[in-house]
Scaffold this motif. Structure first.
Motif, PDB file in Angstrom:
ATOM      1  N   UNK A 392      22.117  64.154 -22.269  1.00  0.00           N
ATOM      2  CA  UNK A 392      22.343  62.649 -22.361  1.00  0.00           C
ATOM      3  C   UNK A 392      22.532  62.196 -23.404  1.00  0.00           C
ATOM      4  N   UNK A 393      22.459  62.416 -24.705  1.00  0.00           N
ATOM      5  CA  UNK A 393      23.588  62.665 -26.118  1.00  0.00           C
ATOM      6  C   UNK A 393      24.674  62.076 -25.707  1.00  0.00           C
ATOM      7  N   UNK A 394      24.724  63.655 -25.018  1.00  0.00           N
ATOM      8  CA  UNK A 394      27.026  63.478 -24.843  1.00  0.00           C
ATOM      9  C   UNK A 394      27.471  62.209 -23.771  1.00  0.00           C
ATOM     10  N   UNK A 395      26.605  62.292 -23.011  1.00  0.00           N
ATOM     11  CA  UNK A 395      26.815  60.817 -22.502  1.00  0.00           C
ATOM     12  C   UNK A 395      26.438  59.445 -22.940  1.00  0.00           C
ATOM     13  N   UNK A 396      25.705  59.387 -24.274  1.00  0.00           N
ATOM     14  CA  UNK A 396      25.548  57.824 -25.114  1.00  0.00           C
ATOM     15  C   UNK A 396      26.795  58.342 -25.637  1.00  0.00           C
ATOM     16  N   UNK A 397      27.337  59.434 -26.074  1.00  0.00           N
ATOM     17  CA  UNK A 397      28.604  59.472 -26.474  1.00  0.00           C
ATOM     18  C   UNK A 397      29.826  58.529 -26.084  1.00  0.00           C
ATOM     19  N   UNK A 398      29.804  59.054 -25.414  1.00  0.00           N
ATOM     20  CA  UNK A 398      31.431  58.208 -23.969  1.00  0.00           C
ATOM     21  C   UNK A 398      30.794  56.792 -23.624  1.00  0.00           C
ATOM     22  N   UNK A 399      29.200  55.632 -24.228  1.00  0.00           N
ATOM     23  CA  UNK A 399      29.033  54.728 -23.292  1.00  0.00           C
ATOM     24  C   UNK A 399      29.659  53.669 -24.760  1.00  0.00           C
ATOM     25  N   UNK A 400      30.215  52.577 -23.623  1.00  0.00           N
ATOM     26  CA  UNK A 400      29.766  51.126 -24.171  1.00  0.00           C
ATOM     27  C   UNK A 400      29.591  51.037 -25.643  1.00  0.00           C
ATOM     28  N   UNK A 401      27.965  51.401 -25.606  1.00  0.00           N
ATOM     29  CA  UNK A 401      27.317  50.636 -26.713  1.00  0.00           C
ATOM     30  C   UNK A 401      27.627  51.333 -28.289  1.00  0.00           C
ATOM     31  N   UNK A 402      27.654  52.990 -27.180  1.00  0.00           N
ATOM     32  CA  UNK A 402      28.123  53.681 -28.678  1.00  0.00           C
ATOM     33  C   UNK A 402      29.191  53.417 -29.542  1.00  0.00           C
ATOM     34  N   UNK A 403      30.353  53.083 -28.612  1.00  0.00           N
ATOM     35  CA  UNK A 403      31.426  52.796 -29.330  1.00  0.00           C
ATOM     36  C   UNK A 403      31.487  51.545 -29.810  1.00  0.00           C
ATOM     37  N   UNK A 405      28.581  50.551 -31.723  1.00  0.00           N
ATOM     38  CA  UNK A 405      27.649  50.867 -32.483  1.00  0.00           C
ATOM     39  C   UNK A 405      28.796  51.993 -33.890  1.00  0.00           C
ATOM     40  N   UNK A 406      29.557  52.447 -32.898  1.00  0.00           N
ATOM     41  CA  UNK A 406      30.257  53.144 -34.051  1.00  0.00           C
ATOM     42  C   UNK A 406      31.222  52.173 -34.785  1.00  0.00           C
ATOM     43  N   UNK A 407      31.611  51.021 -33.686  1.00  0.00           N
ATOM     44  CA  UNK A 407      32.647  50.012 -34.744  1.00  0.00           C
ATOM     45  C   UNK A 407      31.891  49.518 -35.452  1.00  0.00           C
ATOM     46  N   UNK A 408      30.578  49.277 -35.024  1.00  0.00           N
ATOM     47  CA  UNK A 408      29.928  48.174 -36.267  1.00  0.00           C
ATOM     48  C   UNK A 408      29.766  49.127 -37.422  1.00  0.00           C
ATOM     49  N   UNK A 409      29.490  50.485 -37.197  1.00  0.00           N
ATOM     50  CA  UNK A 409      29.286  50.989 -38.566  1.00  0.00           C
ATOM     51  C   UNK A 409      30.748  51.805 -39.209  1.00  0.00           C
ATOM     52  N   UNK A 410      31.155  51.461 -38.448  1.00  0.00           N
ATOM     53  CA  UNK A 410      32.384  51.736 -39.368  1.00  0.00           C
ATOM     54  C   UNK A 410      33.389  50.622 -40.193  1.00  0.00           C
ATOM     55  N   UNK A 411      32.568  49.141 -39.668  1.00  0.00           N
ATOM     56  CA  UNK A 411      33.408  48.099 -40.044  1.00  0.00           C
ATOM     57  C   UNK A 411      32.208  48.244 -41.445  1.00  0.00           C
ATOM     58  N   UNK A 412      31.177  48.353 -41.409  1.00  0.00           N
ATOM     59  CA  UNK A 412      30.497  47.649 -42.190  1.00  0.00           C
ATOM     60  C   UNK A 412      30.696  48.873 -43.290  1.00  0.00           C
TER      61      UNK A 412
END
Length: 447
Positions: A392-403, A405-412
């Motif tokens: 589940x965690x691995x699949x979550x890492x592949x989801x658009x939502x995670x991507x 969140x990751x972009x938001x975190x990088x920008x932040x």
């Protein structure tokens, strides 16, 4: 010269032999056309739905009294066998004096079960209208029920206007639709028993003593005649001048089952019967002579293996047939010669329960499919919760939502770094300014 010629001839003969041996096995299974003398015909193995022979099976034809199969089926589904029906004048409006009848009189009280025997054996038209009125309220309303039932059974070329099959241009069906109707009716034990009865004693009524009625199906009745067919188990005849001679039949031989439909056959000549009987017998014989029942797959056998994910119990799963797959195949065709097509995923996720449908298996030869069966899991496979949540965690890492969140975190993070750098520069400037100011004051004070 002569020896050279002989060598060449020998080489040609050898080449011809090799070519013959290399011909596809299908050559051995080119069946001779039985050339059934009917306007439409169909031969089906009901266990697999395999069509062994067909001729104009989807063309509209008049069904004549084979219509009464549907009348009997709806009666059995909607009436009690002990119900008593009183014959009325309306039941005879469409019945001419010379049409098939059971000599029922206006005002006669007859049980439904006896009307069914009258309907199916002597093909009594008055019995058809009595049953239609009893079940549907009127023959017109009953015809609507017939059409609704035909549609429910998957019939695509059928329209009924009456319960008897007396001719009407808007009353038609096809050989394939008649098979569907007959097959559905034969699943009813009472219908199957009636359809396979050669003669029956009808109960005493208020107008008749007990009397016998006889079938019109010569395949099951005249055991001493050449057209008799001992493997035949009914079902129903039909005839009008417009429809010709029609017959729907069912046969069992060594547990092998066949349904036959012939429509539009010629009338009898002197000393014979209508061709609907002889052609049906010939069609059954052709089917049993050229085809044999073969078990293509057995329930419990290891048919295939697929991968299993999210489990520590097993990484492979055995698939087996959901049921034994029996089919009619040309005699001489071996299982090893047939093409085996498995449609299943390469891997499935646990948990899995024995019996879960996970694919299909189809056997074919030379482009002809002989049977399909569902593939199911042979045993249970439990799921590992650790692997499940890791997945589940691995699949979550592949989801658009995670991507996202990751972009938001990088920008932040970038903004945070930029902010801190900016604040740091401002502080350093202030500190330098304060130092200069202090030095300036110090220098002034020491002058």
């Amino acid at each position: 010269m002569r020896n050279d010629l002989l060598r060449r001839l020998g080489a040609l003969v050898l080449a011809a032999v090799l070519i013959c041996l290399s011909l596809p096995t299908a050559f051995a299974f080119q069946l001779e056309d039985p050339k059934i003398d009917a306007t439409a015909a169909l031969l089906v193995n009901p266990d697999t739905g395999m069509v062994l022979y067909e001729k104009n099976a989807d063309e509209r034809r008049y069904p004549a009294s084979t219509t009464k199969i549907m009348t009997a089926l709806l009666t059995l589904e909607n009436a009690n066998l002990d119900d008593v029906v009183t014959a009325e004048e309306v039941d005879f409006e469409h019945v001419s004096w010379d049409s098939s009848n059971a000599d029922i009189k206006v005002g006669e009280q007859v049980k439904v079960i006896d009307l069914l025997y009258c309907l199916m054996l002597p093909s009594a038209n008055e019995a058809a209208y009595m049953l239609a009125r009893h079940v549907g309220g009127s023959s017109e309303a009953f015809a609507d029920m017939m059409n609704a039932k035909a549609e429910a059974l998957g019939c695509t070329g059928t329209h009924f206007t009456n319960p008897s099959g007396l001719h009407d241009e808007n009353h038609y069906t096809t050989a394939r639709d008649l098979y569907k109707i007959a097959y559905a009716a034969m699943q009813n034990e009472t219908f199957a028993e009636i359809a396979n009865t050669a003669q029956k004693t009808i109960s005493k009524t208020n107008m008749h003593e007990e009397r016998k009625v006889f079938t019109t199906n010569m395949l099951t009745f005249s055991s001493y005649q050449p057209w008799y067919y001992g493997y035949c188990k009914g079902i129903k005849t039909g005839h009008t001048s417009q429809a010709g001679n029609c017959l729907i039949s069912y046969a069992e031989k060594s547990k092998s089952k066949l349904y036959s439909v012939v429509l539009g056959c010629a009338n009898a000549t002197d000393g014979t019967v209508a061709k609907s009987f002889t052609e049906t017998k010939r069609l059954f014989e052709w089917g049993y002579e050229n085809f044999t029942s073969k078990t293509l797959a057995k329930k419990g056998d290891n048919i295939a293996q697929i991968g299993v994910r999210l489990s520590t119990d097993a990484d492979k799963l055995v698939l087996t047939a959901k049921r034994d797959l029996n089919a009619s195949v040309p005699k001489g065709l071996e299982l090893a010669d047939m093409q085996k097509d498995i449609a299943a995923k390469d891997a499935v996720d646990a948990p899995i329960r024995a019996g879960d449908v996970l694919g299909t298996l189809t056997y074919s030869y030379d482009g002809v499919e002989y049977g399909t069966v569902e593939l199911v899991a042979l045993n249970d496979v439990e799921m590992s919760k650790v692997l499940y949540y890791a997945d589940k965690l691995e699949n979550f890492f592949k989801t658009p939502v995670f991507k996202f969140i990751l972009v938001v975190l990088v920008i932040f993070l970038l903004l945070y770094i930029i902010f801190n750098m900016t604040v740091g520069r401002i502080r350093r400037r202030r500190q330098r300014s304060m130092m200069r100011s202090r030095r300036s004051r110090y220098n002034r004070n020491n002058k």
